[in-house]
Design a protein around this motif. Sequence first.
Motif, PDB file in Angstrom:
ATOM      1  N   ASP A 167      22.879  -8.424  -4.292  1.00  0.00           N
ATOM      2  CA  ASP A 167      21.836  -7.543  -4.817  1.00  0.00           C
ATOM      3  C   ASP A 167      21.264  -7.908  -6.184  1.00  0.00           C
ATOM      4  OD1 ASP A 167      23.717  -4.855  -3.392  1.00  0.00           O
ATOM      5  OD2 ASP A 167      21.855  -5.736  -2.596  1.00  0.00           O
ATOM      6  N   PRO A 168      21.912  -8.730  -6.997  1.00  0.00           N
ATOM      7  CA  PRO A 168      21.351  -9.046  -8.314  1.00  0.00           C
ATOM      8  C   PRO A 168      19.967  -9.665  -8.223  1.00  0.00           C
ATOM      9  CG  PRO A 168      23.623  -9.767  -8.192  1.00  0.00           C
ATOM     10  CD  PRO A 168      23.220  -9.334  -6.808  1.00  0.00           C
ATOM     11  N   ALA A 169      19.068  -9.160  -9.050  1.00  0.00           N
ATOM     12  CA  ALA A 169      17.694  -9.632  -9.058  1.00  0.00           C
ATOM     13  C   ALA A 169      16.948  -8.866 -10.138  1.00  0.00           C
ATOM     14  CB  ALA A 169      17.028  -9.394  -7.700  1.00  0.00           C
ATOM     15  N   VAL A 170      15.724  -9.267 -10.373  1.00  0.00           N
ATOM     16  CA  VAL A 170      14.812  -8.433 -11.140  1.00  0.00           C
ATOM     17  C   VAL A 170      14.126  -7.514 -10.133  1.00  0.00           C
ATOM     18  CG1 VAL A 170      12.811  -8.345 -12.654  1.00  0.00           C
ATOM     19  CG2 VAL A 170      14.475 -10.222 -12.872  1.00  0.00           C
ATOM     20  N   TYR A 171      14.195  -6.237 -10.395  1.00  0.00           N
ATOM     21  CA  TYR A 171      13.623  -5.238  -9.498  1.00  0.00           C
ATOM     22  C   TYR A 171      12.289  -4.761 -10.074  1.00  0.00           C
ATOM     23  CZ  TYR A 171      17.791  -4.991  -6.611  1.00  0.00           C
ATOM     24  OH  TYR A 171      18.811  -5.296  -5.736  1.00  0.00           O
ATOM     25  N   TYR A 172      11.282  -4.772  -9.204  1.00  0.00           N
ATOM     26  CA  TYR A 172       9.928  -4.429  -9.607  1.00  0.00           C
ATOM     27  C   TYR A 172       9.424  -3.202  -8.852  1.00  0.00           C
ATOM     28  CZ  TYR A 172       9.774  -9.220 -11.450  1.00  0.00           C
ATOM     29  OH  TYR A 172      10.025 -10.377 -12.130  1.00  0.00           O
ATOM     30  N   CYS A 173       8.662  -2.407  -9.551  1.00  0.00           N
ATOM     31  CA  CYS A 173       7.962  -1.282  -8.945  1.00  0.00           C
ATOM     32  C   CYS A 173       6.529  -1.723  -8.642  1.00  0.00           C
ATOM     33  CB  CYS A 173       7.977  -0.114  -9.932  1.00  0.00           C
ATOM     34  SG  CYS A 173       7.198   1.386  -9.345  1.00  0.00           S
ATOM     35  N   ASN A 174       6.015  -1.277  -7.509  1.00  0.00           N
ATOM     36  CA  ASN A 174       4.669  -1.673  -7.088  1.00  0.00           C
ATOM     37  C   ASN A 174       3.930  -0.469  -6.528  1.00  0.00           C
ATOM     38  OD1 ASN A 174       2.934  -2.552  -4.495  1.00  0.00           O
ATOM     39  ND2 ASN A 174       2.772  -4.104  -6.073  1.00  0.00           N
ATOM     40  N   ALA A 175       2.651  -0.392  -6.837  1.00  0.00           N
ATOM     41  CA  ALA A 175       1.851   0.724  -6.323  1.00  0.00           C
ATOM     42  C   ALA A 175       0.525   0.223  -5.771  1.00  0.00           C
ATOM     43  CB  ALA A 175       1.595   1.741  -7.425  1.00  0.00           C
ATOM     44  N   ASP A 176       0.197   0.673  -4.587  1.00  0.00           N
ATOM     45  CA  ASP A 176      -1.154   0.517  -4.048  1.00  0.00           C
ATOM     46  C   ASP A 176      -1.906   1.785  -4.427  1.00  0.00           C
ATOM     47  OD1 ASP A 176      -0.477  -1.296  -0.980  1.00  0.00           O
ATOM     48  OD2 ASP A 176      -1.368  -1.963  -2.872  1.00  0.00           O
ATOM     49  N   HIS A 177      -2.668   1.681  -5.511  1.00  0.00           N
ATOM     50  CA  HIS A 177      -3.276   2.859  -6.092  1.00  0.00           C
ATOM     51  C   HIS A 177      -4.715   3.015  -5.641  1.00  0.00           C
ATOM     52  CE1 HIS A 177      -4.154   6.074  -8.764  1.00  0.00           C
ATOM     53  NE2 HIS A 177      -4.990   5.363  -9.490  1.00  0.00           N
ATOM     54  N   ARG A 178      -4.977   4.128  -4.991  1.00  0.00           N
ATOM     55  CA  ARG A 178      -6.330   4.410  -4.516  1.00  0.00           C
ATOM     56  C   ARG A 178      -6.998   5.380  -5.485  1.00  0.00           C
ATOM     57  NH1 ARG A 178      -9.590   4.160  -0.061  1.00  0.00           N
ATOM     58  NH2 ARG A 178     -10.892   5.960   0.409  1.00  0.00           N
ATOM     59  N   TYR A 179      -8.214   5.063  -5.849  1.00  0.00           N
ATOM     60  CA  TYR A 179      -8.967   5.943  -6.731  1.00  0.00           C
ATOM     61  C   TYR A 179     -10.425   5.940  -6.322  1.00  0.00           C
ATOM     62  CZ  TYR A 179     -10.779   1.774  -9.047  1.00  0.00           C
ATOM     63  OH  TYR A 179     -11.404   0.592  -9.308  1.00  0.00           O
ATOM     64  N   CYS A 180     -11.099   6.998  -6.701  1.00  0.00           N
ATOM     65  CA  CYS A 180     -12.510   7.137  -6.361  1.00  0.00           C
ATOM     66  C   CYS A 180     -13.326   7.367  -7.612  1.00  0.00           C
ATOM     67  CB  CYS A 180     -12.716   8.290  -5.381  1.00  0.00           C
ATOM     68  SG  CYS A 180     -11.897   8.040  -3.790  1.00  0.00           S
ATOM     69  N   SER A 181     -14.512   6.805  -7.619  1.00  0.00           N
ATOM     70  CA  SER A 181     -15.434   6.997  -8.723  1.00  0.00           C
ATOM     71  C   SER A 181     -16.814   7.251  -8.144  1.00  0.00           C
ATOM     72  CB  SER A 181     -15.446   5.752  -9.624  1.00  0.00           C
ATOM     73  OG  SER A 181     -16.092   4.664  -8.945  1.00  0.00           O
ATOM     74  N   ALA A 182     -17.766   7.321  -9.018  1.00  0.00           N
ATOM     75  CA  ALA A 182     -19.141   7.537  -8.570  1.00  0.00           C
ATOM     76  C   ALA A 182     -19.623   6.376  -7.691  1.00  0.00           C
ATOM     77  CB  ALA A 182     -20.062   7.710  -9.762  1.00  0.00           C
ATOM     78  N   TYR A 183     -18.937   5.251  -7.782  1.00  0.00           N
ATOM     79  CA  TYR A 183     -19.346   4.054  -7.057  1.00  0.00           C
ATOM     80  C   TYR A 183     -18.629   3.898  -5.720  1.00  0.00           C
ATOM     81  CZ  TYR A 183     -21.171   3.059 -11.673  1.00  0.00           C
ATOM     82  OH  TYR A 183     -21.822   3.146 -12.869  1.00  0.00           O
ATOM     83  N   GLY A 184     -17.691   4.788  -5.458  1.00  0.00           N
ATOM     84  CA  GLY A 184     -16.965   4.697  -4.205  1.00  0.00           C
ATOM     85  C   GLY A 184     -15.474   4.805  -4.432  1.00  0.00           C
ATOM     86  N   CYS A 185     -14.707   4.551  -3.384  1.00  0.00           N
ATOM     87  CA  CYS A 185     -13.252   4.601  -3.451  1.00  0.00           C
ATOM     88  C   CYS A 185     -12.694   3.191  -3.332  1.00  0.00           C
ATOM     89  CB  CYS A 185     -12.677   5.494  -2.353  1.00  0.00           C
ATOM     90  SG  CYS A 185     -13.098   7.228  -2.565  1.00  0.00           S
ATOM     91  N   PHE A 186     -11.660   2.910  -4.115  1.00  0.00           N
ATOM     92  CA  PHE A 186     -11.115   1.562  -4.186  1.00  0.00           C
ATOM     93  C   PHE A 186      -9.597   1.624  -4.202  1.00  0.00           C
ATOM     94  CE2 PHE A 186     -15.269  -0.062  -5.260  1.00  0.00           C
ATOM     95  CZ  PHE A 186     -15.858   0.990  -5.939  1.00  0.00           C
ATOM     96  N   THR A 187      -8.972   0.497  -3.906  1.00  0.00           N
ATOM     97  CA  THR A 187      -7.516   0.384  -3.998  1.00  0.00           C
ATOM     98  C   THR A 187      -7.168  -0.800  -4.885  1.00  0.00           C
ATOM     99  OG1 THR A 187      -7.191   1.323  -1.796  1.00  0.00           O
ATOM    100  CG2 THR A 187      -5.365   0.076  -2.731  1.00  0.00           C
ATOM    101  N   ASN A 188      -6.370  -0.539  -5.885  1.00  0.00           N
ATOM    102  CA  ASN A 188      -5.844  -1.601  -6.748  1.00  0.00           C
ATOM    103  C   ASN A 188      -4.332  -1.653  -6.608  1.00  0.00           C
ATOM    104  OD1 ASN A 188      -8.300  -2.414  -7.746  1.00  0.00           O
ATOM    105  ND2 ASN A 188      -8.156  -1.211  -9.623  1.00  0.00           N
ATOM    106  N   ASN A 189      -3.789  -2.848  -6.740  1.00  0.00           N
ATOM    107  CA  ASN A 189      -2.347  -3.040  -6.656  1.00  0.00           C
ATOM    108  C   ASN A 189      -1.780  -3.290  -8.034  1.00  0.00           C
ATOM    109  OD1 ASN A 189       0.168  -5.097  -6.008  1.00  0.00           O
ATOM    110  ND2 ASN A 189      -0.113  -3.512  -4.459  1.00  0.00           N
TER     111      ASN A 189
END
Length: 123
Positions: free
Chosen positions: A89-111
């Motif tokens: 199990d030893p490793a560097v552990y990372y948190c990750n998010a597929d973040h969806r957001y909306c603006s006046a220009y539309g909805c997008f997903t950033n990682n």
Amino acid sequence: QVQLVESGGGLVQAGGSLRLSCAASGSTFSNDVIGWYRQAPGKQRELVATIGSHGNTDYADSVKGRFTISRDNAKNMVYLEMNSLTPEDPAVYYCNADHRYCSAYGCFTNNYWGQGTQVTVSS
């Protein structure tokens, strides 16, 4: 600015436990899929566990029954409870998010990725 910050890593004996935390800031992540990944030296980054917006979870076979992912949407936090840690199990552990957001220009997903937290297991 969206940011993910991991904490809780450290040195633990084989068979021991650790609880990792991922704090999200800069936006609301309650509707996002959040994942924990890990990368050991010389190996590719691999998925450990994911949790959906409704609390649905999925785990890598190597951690099923030992690790538990959970989230507290009110606090914008995701946790990884790790039990029965092994020398695999030893490793560097990372948190990750597929973040969806909306603006006046539309909805997008950033990682997004956090900076990682080191987990070391002594035999």
